[in-house]
Design a protein around this motif. Structure first.
Motif, PDB file in Angstrom:
ATOM      1  N   SER A 138       5.934 -34.688  -2.916  1.00 51.30           N
ATOM      2  CA  SER A 138       6.745 -35.997  -3.215  1.00 51.30           C
ATOM      3  C   SER A 138       7.493 -36.414  -2.038  1.00 51.30           C
ATOM      4  O   SER A 138       7.702 -35.549  -1.108  1.00 51.30           O
ATOM      5  CB  SER A 138       7.690 -35.403  -4.261  1.00 51.30           C
ATOM      6  N   CYS A 139       7.882 -37.606  -1.991  1.00 50.94           N
ATOM      7  CA  CYS A 139       8.520 -38.277  -0.987  1.00 50.94           C
ATOM      8  C   CYS A 139      10.078 -37.601  -0.672  1.00 50.94           C
ATOM      9  O   CYS A 139      10.769 -37.074  -1.458  1.00 50.94           O
ATOM     10  CB  CYS A 139       9.126 -39.553  -1.382  1.00 50.94           C
ATOM     11  N   PRO A 140      10.263 -37.223   0.743  1.00 47.68           N
ATOM     12  CA  PRO A 140      11.492 -36.283   1.073  1.00 47.68           C
ATOM     13  C   PRO A 140      12.647 -37.247   0.906  1.00 47.68           C
ATOM     14  O   PRO A 140      13.810 -36.493   0.977  1.00 47.68           O
ATOM     15  CB  PRO A 140      11.059 -35.910   2.347  1.00 47.68           C
ATOM     16  N   LYS A 141      12.573 -38.370   0.662  1.00 48.20           N
ATOM     17  CA  LYS A 141      13.818 -39.191   0.808  1.00 48.20           C
ATOM     18  C   LYS A 141      14.001 -39.455  -0.531  1.00 48.20           C
ATOM     19  O   LYS A 141      15.258 -39.314  -1.110  1.00 48.20           O
ATOM     20  CB  LYS A 141      13.482 -40.475   1.774  1.00 48.20           C
ATOM     21  N   CYS A 142      13.109 -40.098  -1.626  1.00 46.09           N
ATOM     22  CA  CYS A 142      13.626 -40.549  -2.851  1.00 46.09           C
ATOM     23  C   CYS A 142      12.823 -39.734  -3.886  1.00 46.09           C
ATOM     24  O   CYS A 142      12.813 -39.926  -5.041  1.00 46.09           O
ATOM     25  CB  CYS A 142      13.278 -41.859  -2.853  1.00 46.09           C
ATOM     26  N   GLY A 143      12.006 -38.809  -3.561  1.00 43.41           N
ATOM     27  CA  GLY A 143      11.249 -37.789  -4.523  1.00 43.41           C
ATOM     28  C   GLY A 143      10.140 -38.516  -5.461  1.00 43.41           C
ATOM     29  O   GLY A 143       9.543 -37.828  -6.149  1.00 43.41           O
ATOM     30  N   HIS A 144       9.544 -39.749  -4.960  1.00 45.01           N
ATOM     31  CA  HIS A 144       8.600 -40.493  -5.699  1.00 45.01           C
ATOM     32  C   HIS A 144       7.345 -39.590  -5.434  1.00 45.01           C
ATOM     33  O   HIS A 144       7.091 -38.994  -4.358  1.00 45.01           O
ATOM     34  CB  HIS A 144       8.464 -41.666  -4.650  1.00 45.01           C
ATOM     35  N   GLN A 145       6.441 -39.377  -6.259  1.00 43.95           N
ATOM     36  CA  GLN A 145       5.121 -38.671  -6.186  1.00 43.95           C
ATOM     37  C   GLN A 145       4.351 -39.166  -5.010  1.00 43.95           C
ATOM     38  O   GLN A 145       4.300 -40.510  -4.979  1.00 43.95           O
ATOM     39  CB  GLN A 145       4.408 -38.782  -7.532  1.00 43.95           C
ATOM     40  N   ALA A 156       3.105 -43.265   3.180  1.00 42.02           N
ATOM     41  CA  ALA A 156       4.159 -43.956   3.331  1.00 42.02           C
ATOM     42  C   ALA A 156       4.582 -44.155   1.831  1.00 42.02           C
ATOM     43  O   ALA A 156       3.631 -44.338   0.959  1.00 42.02           O
ATOM     44  CB  ALA A 156       3.831 -45.181   3.924  1.00 42.02           C
ATOM     45  N   CYS A 157       5.769 -43.989   1.622  1.00 43.13           N
ATOM     46  CA  CYS A 157       6.101 -44.087   0.136  1.00 43.13           C
ATOM     47  C   CYS A 157       6.425 -45.469  -0.137  1.00 43.13           C
ATOM     48  O   CYS A 157       6.930 -46.231   0.305  1.00 43.13           O
ATOM     49  CB  CYS A 157       7.684 -43.430   0.065  1.00 43.13           C
ATOM     50  N   PRO A 158       5.504 -45.851  -1.340  1.00 42.36           N
ATOM     51  CA  PRO A 158       5.625 -47.114  -2.005  1.00 42.36           C
ATOM     52  C   PRO A 158       6.952 -47.466  -2.395  1.00 42.36           C
ATOM     53  O   PRO A 158       7.247 -48.982  -2.496  1.00 42.36           O
ATOM     54  CB  PRO A 158       4.519 -47.110  -2.962  1.00 42.36           C
ATOM     55  N   ASP A 159       7.782 -46.595  -2.535  1.00 39.73           N
ATOM     56  CA  ASP A 159       9.014 -46.932  -3.016  1.00 39.73           C
ATOM     57  C   ASP A 159      10.236 -47.232  -2.110  1.00 39.73           C
ATOM     58  O   ASP A 159      10.548 -48.366  -2.089  1.00 39.73           O
ATOM     59  CB  ASP A 159       9.593 -45.876  -4.117  1.00 39.73           C
ATOM     60  N   CYS A 160      10.344 -46.180  -1.169  1.00 35.05           N
ATOM     61  CA  CYS A 160      11.627 -46.440  -0.227  1.00 35.05           C
ATOM     62  C   CYS A 160      11.096 -46.635   1.174  1.00 35.05           C
ATOM     63  O   CYS A 160      11.721 -46.778   2.100  1.00 35.05           O
ATOM     64  CB  CYS A 160      12.367 -44.974  -0.356  1.00 35.05           C
ATOM     65  N   LYS A 161       9.730 -46.860   1.359  1.00 35.04           N
ATOM     66  CA  LYS A 161       8.994 -47.037   2.637  1.00 35.04           C
ATOM     67  C   LYS A 161       9.217 -45.845   3.701  1.00 35.04           C
ATOM     68  O   LYS A 161       8.864 -45.866   4.777  1.00 35.04           O
ATOM     69  CB  LYS A 161       9.640 -48.347   3.291  1.00 35.04           C
TER      70      LYS A 161
END
Ligand SMILES: [Zn+2]
Ligand SMILES: [Zn+2]
Length: 240
Positions: A138-145, A156-161
């Motif tokens: 999961s994203c280390p910054k926002c937790g997005h899978q 690259a996180c699709p949510d927080c970039k």
């Protein structure tokens, strides 16, 4: 704009950059275009002209990816020679391929390379069937899978970039596996782990169970256990 020296690519990056350029024009764009055309022609046979106004089910995602890819090629080609900017994608790509030295030593090379990495990664994701995608954590910054193609090196996180290496995201996930339980049959836990790019067979798991190497608790259903995922991966680490 960064100073030219900040845009110099090391030998490693130059090689990857070149591979990505080849991949974009040789594999990805033709594949994306065929997806788009296939969808368009399905649309025309299903909806006879003049009967209703059902929109053509053109794959808009493929269309967006094609537009981004072609824009990147046009921009680079235009930097080789202004007139090339108006080339159709294949011609632009050929112009780039035949000007390797110019492209690799461009004062904007590092930025162009970073942009291309993003484009190629998105294309690759779109061209990979859903079932072949792996959950890397999961994203280390926002937790997005975090899901990616099995061969991806960066994510690259699709949510927080947020952007970073796949190995780091996986390592973070693996640390947390000890806190994760999975209830099911050996074959099911093996499939679940495969989704995370962790590979073991159901017979391996059954063997560890028989030998008392796994402390899985049987449930009231036949053949079903509560597994600790950390324990299974630890067994894999010492057997591979
Ligand atoms: Zn480098
Ligand atoms: Zn995020």
């Amino acid at each position: 704009m960064k100073p030219a020296s900040a845009n110099m690519l090391c030998q490693n990056c130059r090689e990857t950059y070149w591979t990505l350029i080849r991949q974009l024009g040789h594999v990805q764009l033709p594949a994306l275009r065929s997806i788009m055309l296939r969808q368009a022609s399905i649309g025309t046979t299903e909806h006879a002209p003049g009967r209703g106004n059902a929109p053509l089910p053109i794959n808009t995602r493929a269309q967006d990816l094609i537009a981004d890819s072609e824009a990147w090629l046009a921009e680079q080609a235009g930097k080789i020679r202004a007139a090339y900017a108006g080339y159709a994608w294949r011609k632009a790509w050929y112009a780039i391929i035949s000007n390797r030295h110019t492209i690799l030593n461009m004062s904007t090379a590092a930025d162009d390379y970073a942009n291309l990495q993003r484009i190629v990664r998105r294309n690759e994701q779109a061209l990979t069937p859903e079932e072949a995608m792996v959950i890397i954590g999961s994203c280390p910054k926002c937790g997005h899978q975090a899901t990616s193609t099995p061969q991806a090196e960066t994510w690259a996180c699709p949510d927080c970039k947020w952007q970073g290496g796949v190995q780091a995201v996986k390592a973070e996930r693996d640390n947390k596996l000890w806190q994760l339980e999975y209830t099911g049959k050996p074959i099911e836990v093996a499939r679940y782990l495969a989704k995370m790019d962790i590979h073991c067979t159901s017979s391996q798991i059954r063997q560890w169970l028989t030998r008392g190497k796994l402390h899985a608790t049987p449930t009231k259903h036949k053949g079903e256990y509560v597994f600790n995922l950390g324990e299974i991966t630890a067994m894999l680490d010492c057997h591979n």
